[in-house]
Design a protein around this motif. Sequence first.
Motif, PDB file in Angstrom:
ATOM      1  N   ALA A   1       0.778   9.033 -25.712  1.00 23.24           N
ATOM      2  CA  ALA A   1       1.213  10.367 -25.272  1.00 23.24           C
ATOM      3  C   ALA A   1       0.001  11.214 -24.886  1.00 23.24           C
ATOM      4  O   ALA A   1       0.000  11.898 -23.862  1.00 23.24           O
ATOM      5  CB  ALA A   1       2.017  11.038 -26.376  1.00 23.24           C
ATOM      6  N   GLU A   2      -1.044  11.141 -25.709  1.00 26.62           N
ATOM      7  CA  GLU A   2      -2.228  11.979 -25.456  1.00 26.62           C
ATOM      8  C   GLU A   2      -3.042  11.483 -24.260  1.00 26.62           C
ATOM      9  O   GLU A   2      -3.558  12.280 -23.488  1.00 26.62           O
ATOM     10  CB  GLU A   2      -3.132  11.987 -26.702  1.00 26.62           C
ATOM     11  CG  GLU A   2      -2.575  12.839 -27.824  1.00 26.62           C
ATOM     12  CD  GLU A   2      -3.372  12.674 -29.121  1.00 26.62           C
ATOM     13  OE1 GLU A   2      -4.189  11.726 -29.200  1.00 26.62           O
ATOM     14  OE2 GLU A   2      -3.155  13.483 -30.041  1.00 26.62           O
TER      15      GLU A   2
ATOM     16  N   LYS B   1      -0.889  10.836 -16.778  1.00 28.39           N
ATOM     17  CA  LYS B   1      -1.219   9.972 -15.635  1.00 28.39           C
ATOM     18  C   LYS B   1       0.042   9.399 -15.003  1.00 28.39           C
ATOM     19  O   LYS B   1       0.077   9.071 -13.825  1.00 28.39           O
ATOM     20  CB  LYS B   1      -2.096   8.799 -16.097  1.00 28.39           C
ATOM     21  CG  LYS B   1      -3.458   9.178 -16.566  1.00 28.39           C
ATOM     22  CD  LYS B   1      -4.224   7.908 -16.964  1.00 28.39           C
ATOM     23  CE  LYS B   1      -5.352   8.240 -17.910  1.00 28.39           C
ATOM     24  NZ  LYS B   1      -5.742   7.115 -18.752  1.00 28.39           N
ATOM     25  N   MET B   2       1.089   9.243 -15.824  1.00 27.35           N
ATOM     26  CA  MET B   2       2.329   8.647 -15.312  1.00 27.35           C
ATOM     27  C   MET B   2       3.324   9.718 -14.884  1.00 27.35           C
ATOM     28  O   MET B   2       4.493   9.430 -14.654  1.00 27.35           O
ATOM     29  CB  MET B   2       2.966   7.757 -16.394  1.00 27.35           C
ATOM     30  CG  MET B   2       2.132   6.552 -16.755  1.00 27.35           C
ATOM     31  SD  MET B   2       2.978   5.473 -17.916  1.00 27.35           S
ATOM     32  CE  MET B   2       2.689   6.296 -19.470  1.00 27.35           C
TER      33      MET B   2
ATOM     34  N   LYS C   1      -2.690  -3.945 -15.652  1.00 29.17           N
ATOM     35  CA  LYS C   1      -3.195  -2.734 -14.977  1.00 29.17           C
ATOM     36  C   LYS C   1      -2.111  -1.653 -14.934  1.00 29.17           C
ATOM     37  O   LYS C   1      -2.391  -0.472 -15.061  1.00 29.17           O
ATOM     38  CB  LYS C   1      -3.695  -3.087 -13.582  1.00 29.17           C
ATOM     39  CG  LYS C   1      -5.138  -3.578 -13.630  1.00 29.17           C
ATOM     40  CD  LYS C   1      -5.816  -3.522 -12.285  1.00 29.17           C
ATOM     41  CE  LYS C   1      -5.150  -4.476 -11.324  1.00 29.17           C
ATOM     42  NZ  LYS C   1      -6.064  -5.212 -10.466  1.00 29.17           N
ATOM     43  N   ALA C   2      -0.846  -2.087 -14.759  1.00 30.52           N
ATOM     44  CA  ALA C   2       0.258  -1.123 -14.651  1.00 30.52           C
ATOM     45  C   ALA C   2       0.474  -0.351 -15.948  1.00 30.52           C
ATOM     46  O   ALA C   2       1.026   0.741 -15.937  1.00 30.52           O
ATOM     47  CB  ALA C   2       1.546  -1.856 -14.266  1.00 30.52           C
ATOM     48  N   VAL C   3       0.047  -0.922 -17.063  1.00 29.91           N
ATOM     49  CA  VAL C   3       0.282  -0.246 -18.352  1.00 29.91           C
ATOM     50  C   VAL C   3      -1.037   0.147 -19.041  1.00 29.91           C
ATOM     51  O   VAL C   3      -1.105   0.256 -20.258  1.00 29.91           O
ATOM     52  CB  VAL C   3       1.166  -1.117 -19.296  1.00 29.91           C
ATOM     53  CG1 VAL C   3       2.522  -1.384 -18.679  1.00 29.91           C
ATOM     54  CG2 VAL C   3       0.489  -2.442 -19.654  1.00 29.91           C
ATOM     55  N   PHE C   4      -2.070   0.408 -18.249  1.00 31.03           N
ATOM     56  CA  PHE C   4      -3.373   0.875 -18.755  1.00 31.03           C
ATOM     57  C   PHE C   4      -3.961  -0.098 -19.777  1.00 31.03           C
ATOM     58  O   PHE C   4      -4.526   0.311 -20.788  1.00 31.03           O
ATOM     59  CB  PHE C   4      -3.244   2.259 -19.402  1.00 31.03           C
ATOM     60  CG  PHE C   4      -2.543   3.259 -18.537  1.00 31.03           C
ATOM     61  CD1 PHE C   4      -3.189   3.817 -17.445  1.00 31.03           C
ATOM     62  CD2 PHE C   4      -1.237   3.647 -18.796  1.00 31.03           C
ATOM     63  CE1 PHE C   4      -2.540   4.739 -16.634  1.00 31.03           C
ATOM     64  CE2 PHE C   4      -0.580   4.563 -17.991  1.00 31.03           C
ATOM     65  CZ  PHE C   4      -1.240   5.108 -16.903  1.00 31.03           C
ATOM     66  N   ALA C   5      -3.794  -1.405 -19.548  1.00 30.65           N
ATOM     67  CA  ALA C   5      -4.262  -2.383 -20.540  1.00 30.65           C
ATOM     68  C   ALA C   5      -5.161  -3.430 -19.892  1.00 30.65           C
ATOM     69  O   ALA C   5      -5.093  -4.614 -20.232  1.00 30.65           O
ATOM     70  CB  ALA C   5      -3.067  -3.028 -21.229  1.00 30.65           C
ATOM     71  N   GLY C   6      -6.003  -2.980 -18.938  1.00 30.18           N
ATOM     72  CA  GLY C   6      -6.874  -3.922 -18.235  1.00 30.18           C
ATOM     73  C   GLY C   6      -8.123  -4.325 -19.011  1.00 30.18           C
ATOM     74  O   GLY C   6      -8.865  -5.216 -18.609  1.00 30.18           O
TER      75      GLY C   6
END
Length: 464
Positions: free
Chosen positions: A63-64, A69-70, A386-391
């Motif tokens: 959340a923070e 960004k989304m 990458k789509a879920v900020f986990a790159g």
Amino acid sequence: MASYDVIIIGAGPGGYVCAIRCAQLGLKTAVVEGRETLGGTCLNVGCIPSKALLHASHMLHEAEQNFEKMGLKGKSPSVDWKQMLAYKDEVIGQNTKGIEFLFKKNKIDWLKGWGSIPEAGKVTVGEETHEARNIVIASGSEPASIPGADVAIDEKVVVTSTGALDLGKIPKSMVVIGGGVIGLEMGSVYARLGTKVTVVEYLDAITPGMDGEVQKTFQRILKKQGLDFVMGAAVHTVQTLKAKARVAYRLRKDDSEHELDADVVLVATGRKPYTEGLGLADLGVEMTPRGQIAVGKDWQTSVKGIYAIGDAIPGPMLAHKAEDEGMAVAELLAGRHGHVNYGVIPGVIYTHPEVATVGETEESLKEQGRAYKVGKFSFMGNGRAKAVFAGDGFVKILADKETDRILGAHVIGPSAGDLIHEVCVAMEFGAAAEDLALTCHAHPTFSEAVREAALACGDGAIHA
Ligand code: NAI
């Protein structure tokens, strides 16, 4: 006096799984457990509650850090600590009651109290002594203190993992002694909740025994998340001062002395077998020099008819290792074949990103002088990650240079703890990296990164 085919001492993942398997195989089974609830350390004060707090604090972090960004706007949630602990307790309750249900379903007797073994074939619980053709000790482990150090644990200011799961309030500062699994999981929880966390680690790398490249990447990611590290530091004193504590350590490189103050100090320097009160010395049960119960290949101790499994015997202190041993012993007691493949026991750290490992590391292969090849793939090349900020992170597969047989795998990244299991299955079947590389993987999934790492063991990954 009741009489059983098998009495198991301890209802943690080793003991309760052993009991269920014994009952399923037709053995009259009882479990001795002195806690109010079943499930042992794992369900009550370990794996399960820590996962609840890791999940809740990760949601806050999302959340923070990522909602805006989304396009998800609005105030970040505030933390109601009491409610977060209540949610954690609810999760514990659901799981421990689940084991109680399974005991009833399988007609396993729960002998409530702390057990001891007066002689082979007998288990005493309170005033009563029961007969058992076989006894399985699954008594688990307890936090170890720091060898040679002066530390008084009160579970309020100076805590073990047990106290860390139930703090009265979120501390402003926390010193974590030990950069191992417990220290980093609990340190992550509090760092996400706003605590200034400093990890003090004796060695020069965190998570001892893990692949060196994973250790470095993991530490870099945790630093980015706000955790501080003091490496190569031997803690020798923890002093409690009113509502604070002071940690004194010596830096190994130059012997210089330092101190750190914090609201809470978490001592996470390992665990030791818990065998107190069982009467093992009087029985003449052989122990290892490290205080573990010595067992043979069939998990039988030096006393016939008494077996031991899980954290109380040598090997990694992992719930799933204990479960596997529990099932194997049950099979043996039922006159069948029982086996555990110790070369394929995964280890997982449930931080974000997760870290998962199985089999050999590059370091262990070099030590053995074994020729190997490395297939590595970064999650930056995985569309789903990458789509879920986990790159952040990678999959690394180690395979035999000649035969291509998979020898180990190391994953740091999204759902690493789940991804590792396709490699475990492959290793159980003696698969080559090419076998994974030739297996169709659904797109878009994180698991494509595993296939890409397997491809990298051959002619190359596609998205690298
Ligand atoms: P650990 O053995 O993983 O890490 C302890 C760390 O403390 C080591 O890095 C060690 O070098 C350091 N240390 C020892 N003495 C020190 C000193 N005086 N000063 C500074 N650092 C010092 O032990 P941990 O994290 O307490 O976990 C205990 C057991 O529980 C482990 O076997 C672990 O596998 C298991 N566990 C597994 C989990 C999982 O599978 N996700 C979660 C939690 C625990």
